[in-house]
Scaffold this motif. Structure first.
Motif, PDB file in Angstrom:
ATOM      1  N   GLU B 110       0.770  -1.351   0.241  1.00 19.17           N
ATOM      2  CA  GLU B 110      -0.055   0.244  -0.094  1.00 19.17           C
ATOM      3  C   GLU B 110       0.869   1.306  -0.116  1.00 19.17           C
ATOM      4  O   GLU B 110       1.752   1.473   0.749  1.00 19.17           O
ATOM      5  N   THR B 111       0.598   2.122  -0.885  1.00 18.95           N
ATOM      6  CA  THR B 111       1.361   3.311  -0.902  1.00 18.95           C
ATOM      7  C   THR B 111       0.469   4.494  -0.969  1.00 18.95           C
ATOM      8  O   THR B 111      -0.356   4.807  -1.484  1.00 18.95           O
ATOM      9  N   PRO B 112       0.995   5.762  -0.202  1.00 19.92           N
ATOM     10  CA  PRO B 112       0.204   6.939  -0.287  1.00 19.92           C
ATOM     11  C   PRO B 112      -0.264   7.494  -1.760  1.00 19.92           C
ATOM     12  O   PRO B 112       1.054   7.584  -2.292  1.00 19.92           O
ATOM     13  N   VAL B 113      -1.178   7.997  -1.874  1.00 12.39           N
ATOM     14  CA  VAL B 113      -1.487   8.607  -3.246  1.00 12.39           C
ATOM     15  C   VAL B 113      -0.563   9.715  -3.441  1.00 12.39           C
ATOM     16  O   VAL B 113       0.089   9.873  -4.618  1.00 12.39           O
ATOM     17  N   LYS B 114      -0.151  10.450  -2.483  1.00 10.37           N
ATOM     18  CA  LYS B 114       0.636  11.577  -2.700  1.00 10.37           C
ATOM     19  C   LYS B 114       1.963  11.071  -3.303  1.00 10.37           C
ATOM     20  O   LYS B 114       2.542  11.505  -4.026  1.00 10.37           O
ATOM     21  N   ALA B 115       2.586  10.003  -2.867  1.00 10.04           N
ATOM     22  CA  ALA B 115       3.749   9.294  -3.279  1.00 10.04           C
ATOM     23  C   ALA B 115       3.640   8.786  -4.512  1.00 10.04           C
ATOM     24  O   ALA B 115       4.747   9.195  -5.516  1.00 10.04           O
ATOM     25  N   VAL B 116       2.759   8.389  -5.073  1.00  6.91           N
ATOM     26  CA  VAL B 116       2.382   8.062  -6.605  1.00  6.91           C
ATOM     27  C   VAL B 116       2.329   9.217  -7.233  1.00  6.91           C
ATOM     28  O   VAL B 116       2.936   9.272  -8.487  1.00  6.91           O
ATOM     29  N   GLN B 117       1.625  10.306  -6.786  1.00  7.27           N
ATOM     30  CA  GLN B 117       1.623  11.641  -7.568  1.00  7.27           C
ATOM     31  C   GLN B 117       2.989  12.304  -7.971  1.00  7.27           C
ATOM     32  O   GLN B 117       3.178  12.784  -9.004  1.00  7.27           O
ATOM     33  N   GLU B 118       3.643  12.081  -6.942  1.00  8.67           N
ATOM     34  CA  GLU B 118       5.045  12.711  -6.828  1.00  8.67           C
ATOM     35  C   GLU B 118       5.851  11.858  -8.012  1.00  8.67           C
ATOM     36  O   GLU B 118       6.440  12.228  -8.840  1.00  8.67           O
ATOM     37  N   LEU B 119       5.772  10.378  -7.940  1.00  4.70           N
ATOM     38  CA  LEU B 119       6.525   9.648  -8.929  1.00  4.70           C
ATOM     39  C   LEU B 119       6.173   9.858 -10.264  1.00  4.70           C
ATOM     40  O   LEU B 119       6.926  10.012 -11.169  1.00  4.70           O
ATOM     41  N   LEU B 120       4.829  10.290 -10.569  1.00  2.00           N
ATOM     42  CA  LEU B 120       4.147  10.385 -11.863  1.00  2.00           C
ATOM     43  C   LEU B 120       4.714  11.732 -12.396  1.00  2.00           C
ATOM     44  O   LEU B 120       4.888  11.764 -13.421  1.00  2.00           O
ATOM     45  N   ALA B 121       4.550  12.552 -11.585  1.00  2.00           N
ATOM     46  CA  ALA B 121       5.087  14.054 -11.854  1.00  2.00           C
ATOM     47  C   ALA B 121       6.360  14.150 -12.417  1.00  2.00           C
ATOM     48  O   ALA B 121       6.868  14.776 -13.276  1.00  2.00           O
ATOM     49  N   ALA B 122       7.624  13.292 -11.723  1.00  2.00           N
ATOM     50  CA  ALA B 122       8.771  13.200 -12.070  1.00  2.00           C
ATOM     51  C   ALA B 122       9.047  12.290 -13.203  1.00  2.00           C
ATOM     52  O   ALA B 122      10.042  12.243 -13.728  1.00  2.00           O
ATOM     53  N   ASN B 123       8.264  11.182 -13.459  1.00  2.00           N
ATOM     54  CA  ASN B 123       8.592  10.317 -14.380  1.00  2.00           C
ATOM     55  C   ASN B 123       7.399  10.049 -15.338  1.00  2.00           C
ATOM     56  O   ASN B 123       6.536   9.196 -15.280  1.00  2.00           O
ATOM     57  N   PRO B 124       7.146  10.835 -16.412  1.00  2.00           N
ATOM     58  CA  PRO B 124       6.088  10.819 -17.410  1.00  2.00           C
ATOM     59  C   PRO B 124       6.076   9.473 -17.966  1.00  2.00           C
ATOM     60  O   PRO B 124       4.862   9.017 -18.392  1.00  2.00           O
ATOM     61  N   ALA B 125       7.248   8.713 -18.192  1.00  2.00           N
ATOM     62  CA  ALA B 125       7.073   7.260 -18.879  1.00  2.00           C
ATOM     63  C   ALA B 125       6.180   6.384 -17.817  1.00  2.00           C
ATOM     64  O   ALA B 125       5.609   5.703 -18.613  1.00  2.00           O
ATOM     65  N   VAL B 126       6.643   6.491 -16.550  1.00  2.00           N
ATOM     66  CA  VAL B 126       5.831   5.783 -15.628  1.00  2.00           C
ATOM     67  C   VAL B 126       4.263   6.055 -15.668  1.00  2.00           C
ATOM     68  O   VAL B 126       3.480   5.114 -15.772  1.00  2.00           O
ATOM     69  N   ALA B 127       3.970   7.375 -15.913  1.00  2.00           N
ATOM     70  CA  ALA B 127       2.693   7.712 -15.917  1.00  2.00           C
ATOM     71  C   ALA B 127       1.854   7.180 -17.228  1.00  2.00           C
ATOM     72  O   ALA B 127       1.059   6.748 -17.122  1.00  2.00           O
ATOM     73  N   ALA B 128       2.750   7.247 -18.210  1.00  2.00           N
ATOM     74  CA  ALA B 128       2.458   6.797 -19.426  1.00  2.00           C
ATOM     75  C   ALA B 128       2.005   5.149 -19.279  1.00  2.00           C
ATOM     76  O   ALA B 128       0.899   4.491 -19.517  1.00  2.00           O
ATOM     77  N   ALA B 129       2.909   4.492 -18.533  1.00  2.00           N
ATOM     78  CA  ALA B 129       2.659   2.848 -18.556  1.00  2.00           C
ATOM     79  C   ALA B 129       1.603   2.796 -17.821  1.00  2.00           C
ATOM     80  O   ALA B 129       0.841   1.762 -17.832  1.00  2.00           O
ATOM     81  N   LEU B 130       1.370   3.674 -16.840  1.00  2.00           N
ATOM     82  CA  LEU B 130       0.133   3.243 -15.687  1.00  2.00           C
ATOM     83  C   LEU B 130      -1.010   3.685 -16.314  1.00  2.00           C
ATOM     84  O   LEU B 130      -2.012   2.992 -16.189  1.00  2.00           O
ATOM     85  N   TRP B 131      -0.985   4.713 -17.364  1.00  2.00           N
ATOM     86  CA  TRP B 131      -2.281   4.932 -18.004  1.00  2.00           C
ATOM     87  C   TRP B 131      -2.611   3.737 -18.982  1.00  2.00           C
ATOM     88  O   TRP B 131      -3.891   3.462 -19.282  1.00  2.00           O
ATOM     89  N   ALA B 132      -1.614   3.045 -19.601  1.00  2.00           N
ATOM     90  CA  ALA B 132      -1.678   1.949 -20.485  1.00  2.00           C
ATOM     91  C   ALA B 132      -2.355   0.764 -19.818  1.00  2.00           C
ATOM     92  O   ALA B 132      -3.205   0.278 -20.180  1.00  2.00           O
ATOM     93  N   GLU B 133      -1.909   0.638 -18.332  1.00  2.00           N
ATOM     94  CA  GLU B 133      -2.868  -0.269 -17.717  1.00  2.00           C
ATOM     95  C   GLU B 133      -4.086   0.100 -17.519  1.00  2.00           C
ATOM     96  O   GLU B 133      -5.002  -0.813 -17.519  1.00  2.00           O
TER      97      GLU B 133
END
Lengths: 244, 244
Positions: B110-133
């Motif tokens: 379990e991960t806080p939403v906030k940490a995920v948001q920061e991850l995605l903001a700093a890593n657009p490719a990860v955001a894209a991968a998550l979008w793909a999911e």
DNA sequence: CGCCCATTTGACAGCTTTCAAATCGCGTGG
DNA sequence: CCACGCGATTTGAAAGCTGTCAAATGGGCG
């Protein structure tokens, strides 16, 4: 003319419902290159299995997504209207897993996938907004699964009519109580997982009970609250911040 | 111990199926702070309407998403297993539009939403991968809508069994022909939009025909090709690049 | 005016549900 | 090791919602 504003504007407004966009985000989105295209009712935008290299925004009219199962039956998966982006998933996924067909005469703005990818790479906030749209889309799919899986015919139809009314209202197309219903009874049946004959009987029942009226393509919901009750319609799944 | 690798690793591997990630993307994802949590079978992770401030990855076990309709009936909307991220949508949407419940004893990270948001903001490719999911998730929802809307009982069950087998194989959990089925007949019924009694009869039919065997939680698919034919199972919708 | 597609109607069939009750499987405690 | 207990599975009979098949009616357009 159908719209006195840029074709992508209503799409932009929809995106801004979930994620704040800066002026430059907005400009970048509106600067997307696009071609306007007309589709006649019944025309396919693409089919299941196709490799699609463009993304579309609906400028006017209605389209549906559907699948065909082994025995030839069709299931309509969702209905889309002005401001909806229907195949931005092509920016990421290889092949279409469903077909898209115009329900009425429809005008779309078509943009190359490549331009969209560049837009998203340069504007993370736009990517986030598009992702949010995808999430809402999935939420609507879930509600439809529950609708066809666990509700009886009358409830399903009532639910469907409520959703369409509310979404057309949210899109600024009409009032939830009086709106263009772009589906024939046969298409309603394909959306609800029923037969046209049975849909006809359900609609007659709703009319007889004084809840619904219909002439031509227009639906009049006489008693919205009761239809929502009958349809087990709780609009939270639209993530729309529209009052119930 | 259940896994000899970091809990988020199988999730990472899943993400990389659709979008290429750099080493720094990978490190950033694996560096997410998380808490491991155990859920007993039947425990709810959250419920429809909840405001959820965390995102979860399944480390072991199975969970389902479901909705309850007006008359109290339940519709299971999807089944998830190791490596699946089940509620990253909470990073964007306000409230849960469905419930999540453990089907078996389950371990989640379990991960806080906030940490995920920061991850995605700093890593657009990860955001894209998550979008793909998310897009794949939506595709699976569409197939399920078609499944419960337009297929008969035998076909629905066969389709469901094929999907679970193939996904467990893709997740490295087992072979598509012999796998852990985490659902009781009652839960199968809720997933297929049927009654438990009828599911029982359909399963017996498949057993009688020599297509299926089952003891305890394990399914043995004796004739995969025939089950896939019966179930109208064409796995393209999983966007998995797994051979049919 | 006539054609075509959508809607409507009727009778009947059938897949699935309903409602109990029996049986099975399996972990628990004596 | 065996009896007990509870949830899951199985069975049977009957009802019911929805589907099927045709045919009639209606409305819009060329």
């Amino acid at each position: 003319m159908t719209q006195s504003f840029p074709p992508l504007l209503s799409f932009l407004q929809k995106l801004e419902r979930h994620v704040a966009l800066s002026a430059s985000n907005r400009d970048a989105l509106l600067a997307l290159p696009y071609k306007l295209r007309q589709l006649n009712a019944g025309a396919h935008l693409f089919r299941e299995g196709d490799h699609v290299a463009s993304c579309c925004v609906i400028v006017s009219g209605f389209v549906s997504r559907h699948k065909i199962v082994a025995d030839g039956a069709r299931q309509i998966l969702s209905v889309h209207m002005r401001g909806d982006g229907v195949d931005f998933q092509n920016a990421i996924l290889e092949r279409a897993d469903h077909s898209i067909q115009a329900l009425t005469r429809t005008e779309i703005a078509e943009t190359p996938v490549k331009a969209v990818q560049e837009l998203l790479a340069a504007n993370p906030a736009v990517a986030a907004a598009l992702w949010a749209e995808t999430l809402v889309d999935a939420s609507v799919h879930r509600e439809w699964t529950a609708n066809v899986g666990r509700r009886d015919a009358r409830t399903r139809i009532a639910h469907l009519l409520c959703e369409l009314g509310l979404r057309e209202e949210a899109a600024g197309l009409s009032d939830r109580r009086t709106y263009q219903l772009p589906l024939t009874q046969e298409q309603l049946a394909d959306a609800a997982g029923l037969t046209p004959v049975h849909v006809n009987r359900v609609l007659q029942g709703l009319r007889t009970d004084g809840i619904l009226a219909r002439d031509r393509g227009t639906v009049k919901i006489v008693d919205w609250d009761q239809l929502a009750r009958i349809g087990d319609f709780r609009p939270a799944y639209l993530h729309n911040s529209v009052p119930a």
